[in-house]
Enzyme design. Structure first.
Site, PDB file in Angstrom:
ATOM      1  N   LYS A 148       7.437-137.231 -17.594  1.00 10.02           N
ATOM      2  CA  LYS A 148       6.301-136.546 -16.956  1.00 10.02           C
ATOM      3  C   LYS A 148       6.347-136.757 -15.445  1.00 10.02           C
ATOM      4  O   LYS A 148       6.769-137.844 -14.976  1.00 10.02           O
ATOM      5  CB  LYS A 148       5.008-137.105 -17.554  1.00 10.02           C
ATOM      6  CG  LYS A 148       3.724-136.423 -17.132  1.00 10.02           C
ATOM      7  CD  LYS A 148       2.536-137.024 -17.887  1.00 10.02           C
ATOM      8  CE  LYS A 148       1.204-136.457 -17.434  1.00 10.02           C
ATOM      9  NZ  LYS A 148       0.055-137.042 -18.167  1.00 10.02           N
TER      10      LYS A 148
ATOM     11  N   SER B 240      -3.035-133.615 -20.173  1.00 12.17           N
ATOM     12  CA  SER B 240      -2.237-133.244 -19.022  1.00 12.17           C
ATOM     13  C   SER B 240      -0.717-133.293 -19.255  1.00 12.17           C
ATOM     14  O   SER B 240       0.027-132.718 -18.460  1.00 12.17           O
ATOM     15  CB  SER B 240      -2.589-134.164 -17.848  1.00 12.17           C
ATOM     16  OG  SER B 240      -2.242-135.499 -18.130  1.00 12.17           O
TER      17      SER B 240
ATOM     18  N   SER C  59      -4.361-137.327 -22.870  1.00  6.54           N
ATOM     19  CA  SER C  59      -3.311-136.476 -22.309  1.00  6.54           C
ATOM     20  C   SER C  59      -1.999-136.438 -23.071  1.00  6.54           C
ATOM     21  O   SER C  59      -1.165-135.586 -22.801  1.00  6.54           O
ATOM     22  CB  SER C  59      -3.019-136.892 -20.875  1.00  6.54           C
ATOM     23  OG  SER C  59      -3.932-136.256 -20.034  1.00  6.54           O
TER      24      SER C  59
HETATM   25  N1  GLN Z   1      -8.405-134.474 -19.962  1.00  2.45           N
HETATM   26  C1  GLN Z   1      -8.719-135.798 -19.559  1.00  2.45           C
HETATM   27  C2  GLN Z   1      -8.958-135.828 -18.066  1.00  2.45           C
HETATM   28  O1  GLN Z   1      -8.789-134.851 -17.449  1.00  2.45           O
HETATM   29  C3  GLN Z   1      -7.642-136.753 -19.950  1.00  2.45           C
HETATM   30  C4  GLN Z   1      -6.495-136.758 -19.029  1.00  2.45           C
HETATM   31  C5  GLN Z   1      -5.482-137.826 -19.294  1.00  2.45           C
HETATM   32  O2  GLN Z   1      -5.473-138.461 -20.350  1.00  2.45           O
HETATM   33  N2  GLN Z   1      -4.651-138.079 -18.287  1.00  2.45           N
HETATM   34  O3  GLN Z   1      -9.291-136.817 -17.510  1.00  2.45           O
END
Ligand code: GLN
Length: 497
Positions: free
Chosen positions: A51, A141, A165
């Protein structure tokens, strides 16, 4: 506000430069020859992607942000080093939401990711503009990582999970996603979003692969101050060994006889679309057939988890992202006379969603708001942790340390693992994911209601494919267990495959 470099939050809706899902944002040079890597190394020859929020030496670590678009790291993140030493063949950097903030992988300077799990075998849009009404989000994400695995571009991909994410993209793309217990895998070299929640995990096609990669990654690292001690790791391993040793042998018809699985009733909120239920029920039935006892449980603080998560994660993000001042590294835009010295850089470098989090987080930490927001959210977090502690049969390894086996209080009526639908629905269309007006952006957050509780409690969670819904798109089921019991959820998941 100052007019400097254009804000790069463009939403690209075309094939990416490397693949038709826009999952890959750059290719990596071959790993430098590492001593002792041979064909018997645990990940020898396994193709992998990382990532874009992990530091990889001499490669772009953009975090999908204009702020770091031209930034190249001078070192490898701890997880990347572990993978290289285990012989993995690191090939690509994957797209993600900017700094890990998002649920649909549409907040990216590299553009949105398209979900490869389309029921219409091959998309008619490849090579052309995407039809956002039919194409779906890969989830975020870590959307690029999930899409790369689903599309078969790599055997596994590294992701990060702060509030879902890894698990949400895994569910939307129909792959396996493991968010380890907090502190088991070093965060050193992972660009921070919210340190008290950030975890390093993996996306794979099979549970066996997730287990293999996790075992390579999970080790103490003194460079990460939150890395779990050897003592807690050993205590957890002992607790898991005891549970697994008590199970029937692998060739039994009912290999999960003795395992108690809890399905929390709070994980079926009004937002849950009924189309995910048939696949979820099939998972419950499969567990029962394997000999597990499935019971209904309660985790009463769950409804408050989402608000608490967004306050805590945004507060930590506002502090972490203060370092992008245009001076030390990343984008630098010359100041505009009459404006704050950093404003031009930060205006040009951060996308809308990141700015929203910085504003929300900064507000939550101001003296006037602190008690009602940050402190309140911290209390909810403690309630969530207590809920899990009450529900689980296995004690927390941190309570076990220093006690004799006789002294350890085990909650005999509790469950070994918790099972819940991974997400409230199948993947949203890109049109809906891109619609900024919809509930002023809150609809995006609602997708996280089932994943954030385990994050707030630091517990391991494994999202695995559970079939498809009647719209033809993947549905996921998630297993959660006590801190340090990652191997237990992997064991249960392996029987389900
Ligand atoms: N969707 C959640 C956020 O925007 C989780 C994101 C993540 O786990 N990095 O914070």
């Amino acid at each position: 506000s100052p007019t400097a470099a254009p804000n790069k939050e463009i939403v690209q809706l075309r094939d990416g430069p490397y693949d038709s899902f826009n999952a890959i944002v750059s290719t990596l040079p071959p790993s430098p020859a590492t001593e002792n890597v041979g064909s018997r190394s645990p990940l020898a020859g396994w193709t992998a992607a990382v990532k874009a929020n992990f530091c990889v030496k001499d490669a772009p670590t953009s975090c999908s942000s204009a702020m770091l678009e031209s930034y190249e790291s001078t070192f490898d993140a701890a997880a990347v080093t572990s993978l290289r030493q285990a012989g993995a063949d690191l090939r690509y950097v994957t797209n993600c939401d900017e700094f890990g903030m998002g649920s649909n992988n549409v907040h990216s300077v590299h553009g949105a990711v398209r979900n490869p799990a389309s029921p219409a075998q091959s998309s008619k849009n490849i090579g052309r503009d995407w039809d956002v009404e039919t194409e779906r989000s890969a989830g975020g994400s870590s959307g690029g990582s999930a899409a790369a695995v689903r599309a078969g571009l790599v055997r596994f991909a590294l992701g990060s999970d702060t509030g879902g994410s890894i698990r949400l993209p895994a569910a939307y793309c129909g792959v396996v996603g493991l968010k380890p217990s907090y502190g088991l895998v070093s965060r050193w070299g992972l660009v921070s979003y919210a340190d008290s929640l950030d975890t390093v995990g993996v996306l794979t096609r099979t549970v066996e692969d997730a287990e293999q990669v996790h075992s390579v990654l999970a080790k103490h690292d003194a460079r990460d101050p939150t890395s779990a001690s050897q003592e807690s790791r050993s205590a957890a391993a002992q607790l898991v060994n005891d549970v697994i040793a008590a199970l029937p042998t692998a060739d039994s018809q009912r290999p999960l006889e003795g395992i108690r699985v809890g399905v929390p009733k709070e994980y079926f909120p009004v937002e849950l679309h009924p189309r995910v239920l048939p696949a979820f029920r099939r998972t419950v039935d499969a567990l029962t057939e394997l000999g597990a006892e499935v019971v209904s449980i309660q985790l009463p603080s769950t409804p408050s988890a989402l608000s608490a998560y967004y306050i805590i994660s945004s507060a930590e993000a506002s502090s972490n992202l203060a370092r992008y001042d245009g001076v030390e590294y990343g984008l630098h835009v010359p100041p505009v006379p009459g404006h704050h010295a950093y404003a031009a850089t930060r205006t040009a470098g951060f996308g809308d969603e990141v700015r929203k989090r910085i504003l929300l987080g900064t507000f939550a930490l101001t003296a006037d708001a602190f008690d009602n927001f940050f402190l309140q959210a911290s209390r909810v977090r403690a309630d969530i942790q207590r809920d899990f502690a009450t529900a689980l049969r296995i004690p927390s390894p941190s309570n076990v340390l220093g006690q004799t086996p006789q002294e350890v209080q085990s909650n005999a009526a509790g469950v070994d693992v918790i099972l819940h639908p991974s997400a409230v629905d199948t993947a949203p269309t890109l049109a809906s994911a891109l619609n900024k007006e919809r509930d002023a952006g809150v609809a995006e957050y609602v997708q996280d209601i089932l994943t954030v509780p385990a994050s707030l409690a630091g517990l391991p969670a494994l999202a695995l494919p559970a079939g498809v819904a009647d719209d033809g798109w993947p549905v996921g089921a998630t297993l959660v267990s006590q801190w340090g019991c990652d191997r237990l959820i992997l064991h249960v998941a392996k029987q389900l495959q």
